[in-house]
Design an enzyme around this catalytic site. Sequence first.
Site, PDB file in Angstrom:
ATOM      1  N   CYS A 157      16.269  46.599  17.641  1.00 41.54           N
ATOM      2  CA  CYS A 157      15.743  45.334  18.173  1.00 41.54           C
ATOM      3  C   CYS A 157      16.445  44.144  17.532  1.00 41.54           C
ATOM      4  CB  CYS A 157      14.238  45.246  17.937  1.00 41.54           C
ATOM      5  SG  CYS A 157      13.495  43.727  18.568  1.00 41.54           S
TER       6      CYS A 157
ATOM      7  N   CYS B 288      14.166  41.174  16.744  1.00 42.57           N
ATOM      8  CA  CYS B 288      13.270  41.438  15.607  1.00 42.57           C
ATOM      9  C   CYS B 288      14.004  41.266  14.278  1.00 42.57           C
ATOM     10  CB  CYS B 288      12.711  42.853  15.676  1.00 42.57           C
ATOM     11  SG  CYS B 288      11.891  43.290  17.211  1.00 42.57           S
ATOM     12  N   ASP B 289      15.239  41.779  14.203  1.00 36.93           N
ATOM     13  CA  ASP B 289      15.901  41.946  12.912  1.00 36.93           C
ATOM     14  C   ASP B 289      17.206  41.177  12.729  1.00 36.93           C
ATOM     15  OD1 ASP B 289      13.876  43.730  12.201  1.00 36.93           O
ATOM     16  OD2 ASP B 289      14.943  45.429  13.088  1.00 36.93           O
TER      17      ASP B 289
END
Length: 320
Positions: A135, A138-139
Amino acid sequence: MSSEKNRVIIIGSGPAALTAAIYTSRANLDVLCIAGYASGGQLMLTSEVENFPGFPEGIMGPELMGNMRAQAERFGTRFIEADASKVDFSGTVHRVWIEDEVYEAEAVIVATGASAKWLGLESEQRLVGRGVSSCATCDGFFFRNKEIAVIGGGDTALEEALFLTKFASKVSLIHRRDKFRASKIMQERASSHPKINIIYDTAIEEVLGETNVTGVKLRNLKTDEVTELPLSGVFVAIGHQPNTSIFNGALKMNESGYIEAVGGETLTSETGVFVAGDVFDFRYRQAITAAGSGCKAALEAEKYLEGLHSESEEALTAAN
């Protein structure tokens, strides 16, 4: 064969399921959550979550899920650590099986999520959350000014590579074939971006590093040449698989296996069955959007049950 009766059954245990559990339990509904053997959803594989509101310093993924579960338990949600094995949504009372045990409910919320497709390498799984991710949104923030790789050849892979250029100093886009499956406009954007280095005809044989990613071992599929590429992160973008196999024939799904929501909300093809999270949302795939849809599903379920109760009272009054 005995059965246990509940007002609401929630299938799943990620942000969508646990948010739905919090809301339905606070509404004083009898709530059972079939959490599965691997409970907690994909956030259990995430080391630190920095984009969930309310945690200015970030929070570890497993801790966030533990907090959400504790909150649901506080309001009375009961949990079973097992996988649902079969469902029957055809009647007014819906039934969910765990092996030979049957659980009945007037309303069901399906929040089983979707699982990222991985390369299948032992080293990849060992380093998930330690430099390996599925992701970018997300990261990506954790890889500021670092060199990383994105694996894949579809629109998602190219979109993630382009997104990651906001943070990384260099993005190597690695694909097994000699051309991408992505749309032409995405290919043009990726190939013309100064931070993106495209590597065709290449597969990852190993993710390098003991406690964190330090690089990847690559094999050129045409020449058989093996090389190592030093980097700090690997983003696997070869697709997601919705966890919907037990709902085949029970709920309407799209061609990719995601549950279809009526009107784009949380209603499904079966009355009294609602959906939340990544099991139907293949666009955003974020913890906060999953939680939001869990709230919607819970409120819709509560409204539905109120309607059932009113109908029952009216029928009883008419009979007398």
